[in-house]
Structures are given as C-alpha cells and as structure tokens.
Design an enzyme around this catalytic site. Structure first.
Site, PDB file in Angstrom:
ATOM      1  NE  ARG A  67      35.105  47.776  31.302  1.00  0.00           N
ATOM      2  CZ  ARG A  67      35.098  46.327  31.156  1.00  0.00           C
ATOM      3  NH1 ARG A  67      33.828  45.865  31.070  1.00  0.00           N
ATOM      4  NH2 ARG A  67      36.222  45.968  30.773  1.00  0.00           N
ATOM      5  CD  GLU A 104      46.755  34.893  30.177  1.00  0.00           C
ATOM      6  OE1 GLU A 104      45.730  35.518  30.527  1.00  0.00           O
ATOM      7  OE2 GLU A 104      47.339  34.150  31.009  1.00  0.00           O
TER       8      GLU A 104
HETATM    9  P1  AMP Z   1      44.623  45.452  27.653  1.00  0.00           P
HETATM   10  O1  AMP Z   1      44.565  45.202  26.238  1.00  0.00           O
HETATM   11  O2  AMP Z   1      45.530  44.423  28.169  1.00  0.00           O
HETATM   12  O3  AMP Z   1      45.379  46.748  27.790  1.00  0.00           O
HETATM   13  O4  AMP Z   1      43.176  45.421  28.225  1.00  0.00           O
HETATM   14  C1  AMP Z   1      42.414  46.376  28.267  1.00  0.00           C
HETATM   15  C2  AMP Z   1      41.010  45.949  28.156  1.00  0.00           C
HETATM   16  O5  AMP Z   1      40.560  45.034  28.945  1.00  0.00           O
HETATM   17  C3  AMP Z   1      40.108  47.281  28.551  1.00  0.00           C
HETATM   18  O6  AMP Z   1      39.029  47.369  27.631  1.00  0.00           O
HETATM   19  C4  AMP Z   1      39.733  46.993  29.776  1.00  0.00           C
HETATM   20  O7  AMP Z   1      38.245  47.250  29.990  1.00  0.00           O
HETATM   21  C5  AMP Z   1      39.732  45.225  29.971  1.00  0.00           C
HETATM   22  N1  AMP Z   1      40.324  44.801  31.128  1.00  0.00           N
HETATM   23  C6  AMP Z   1      41.760  44.450  31.276  1.00  0.00           C
HETATM   24  N2  AMP Z   1      42.102  44.079  32.442  1.00  0.00           N
HETATM   25  C7  AMP Z   1      41.070  44.343  33.330  1.00  0.00           C
HETATM   26  C8  AMP Z   1      40.841  44.420  34.624  1.00  0.00           C
HETATM   27  N3  AMP Z   1      41.749  43.870  35.564  1.00  0.00           N
HETATM   28  N4  AMP Z   1      39.626  45.068  35.004  1.00  0.00           N
HETATM   29  C9  AMP Z   1      38.612  45.426  34.224  1.00  0.00           C
HETATM   30  N5  AMP Z   1      38.738  45.458  33.056  1.00  0.00           N
HETATM   31  C10 AMP Z   1      39.929  44.893  32.516  1.00  0.00           C
END
Ligand code: AMP
Length: 180
Positions: A67, A104
């Site tokens: 995205r 996770e």
């Molecule tokens: P993180 O590495 O945990 O910061 O996760 C970020 C990535 O996961 C991004 O590319 C987001 O598009 C996706 N992502 C994580 N949590 C969500 C959520 N609640 N809603 C939409 N996309 C998420």
C-alpha cells in the site's frame, strides 16, 4: 509546514473503514481502499503530503510493499522526484539487499535493489499506509541506509499509537492520523 485542518482530518478519518477480525480474530484492519476510491479524500491527503514535503529537499520517495506504493508514487510524482519500491522478499529481479524483521509468529524480509537510489547520499522519504509495531518500517529504513541513502523521515497515513512502533525507527516519524 502544513498542518491538517480539523475539516480535512474528519474527511480522512471518515474515509478509512474498520474491518473487525481481519485477517484474524482480534485485529481491527484499517481498510484504505475506501480512501482510495473517494477522490475528495485522496486529494485531501495528497495535497497535505505535498505541502508538507515540498520543502524537504527530497531526492526519492520509497514506498513499502504494497500500500505504500500507492501513496508513495503519487507523492513522488507531485514532488517531481523518483519512486523506489521496498518489496517483500523474492519480488525484485536485480541484485538486492535484504533485511529481516520479526512478526508475531516467525520472520519476514524486505528488499531493495542495490542501486535503488542512484544519487549519492540521497535524501529519502519512506512511506506506508500504517505503522503498527514498526517492524516493517524499521527494516525498510535500515535498508535505505544499507544501500547508501539517508532516510530523512518515515511517513504513515495512520499510526496505532498504543503499539509505540515509532520508538524503534532511526529517523523522524510523521503520521497524518493517530489511533490512541
Ligand atoms: P508493523 O510492521 O507491525 O508496523 O505492520 C505494518 C504493516 O502491516 C503495514 O504494511 C500495514 O499495512 C500492515 N498492518 C498492520 N496492522 C494493520 C492494521 N490493523 N490494519 C491495516 N494494516 C495493518
């Protein structure tokens, strides 16, 4: 530097849809497809980002798979600079540099081409739709450094503040919207 007016903030917040229990129970997925198909919301967002970043003297915008590609390439074009995709492992055809990050359960990996930023000491803005734990963005920012460029800021449309993802990222962080 541009600030988001309360009216514009409302337009953006109302354009993002919550999908409970996707992709698994307990996760509220922030669906930005409803922002993308809403021309008023998309223009409001891109005008705000263009206004903020036009004085940053950037050389490239790097977007995170997938995205981040959408917002990143629109912004790069508006700033008249190039766009660089930070891709999930195995998608880029030329020589790459990779960085692993924890999920996770297990690990994932992002990559960029070794020559992704042809300008020396390039000033790069990293962009994605959302920061949760920050693992993906931290890995992407580190990759930018590994191939000789400078990540001057990481930008997100939405930040889940309670996960404190920004704390692990080694550059400035800006999020348009926040969820406490
Ligand atoms: P993180 O590495 O945990 O910061 O996760 C970020 C990535 O996961 C991004 O590319 C987001 O598009 C996706 N992502 C994580 N949590 C969500 C959520 N609640 N809603 C939409 N996309 C998420």
């Amino acid at each position: 530097m541009s600030t988001l007016s309360p009216e514009d903030k409302k337009i953006l917040e109302e354009s993002i849809r919550d999908i409970p229990d996707f992709p698994k129970e307990g996760i509220v997925f922030k669906d930005i497809t409803t922002l993308l198909n809403n021309n008023q919301a998309l223009k409001t967002l891109m005008n705000h980002l263009e206004e903020r970043y036009k004085t940053y003297n950037l050389d490239y915008v790097a977007g995170i798979d997938a995205r981040g590609f959408i917002f990143g390439s629109i912004l790069a074009d508006r700033l008249n600079i190039g766009f660089v995709p930070v891709r999930k492992k195995g998608k880029l055809p030329y020589t790459t540099v990779a960085e692993k990050y924890a999920l996770e359960y297990g690990t994932d990996e992002v990559e960029v081409h070794i020559d992704a930023f042809p300008k020396e000491n390039a000033r790069v803005l990293l962009i994605d739709d959302l920061i949760a734990t920050g693992g993906t963005a931290k890995a992407a920012a580190s990759l930018i450094g590994k191939v000789g460029a400078n990540c001057v800021e990481a930008c997100f449309i939405l930040e889940l503040d309670f996960l404190k993802g920004r704390d692990g990222i080694d550059c400035d962080v800006y999020s348009v919207l926040h969820i406490d």
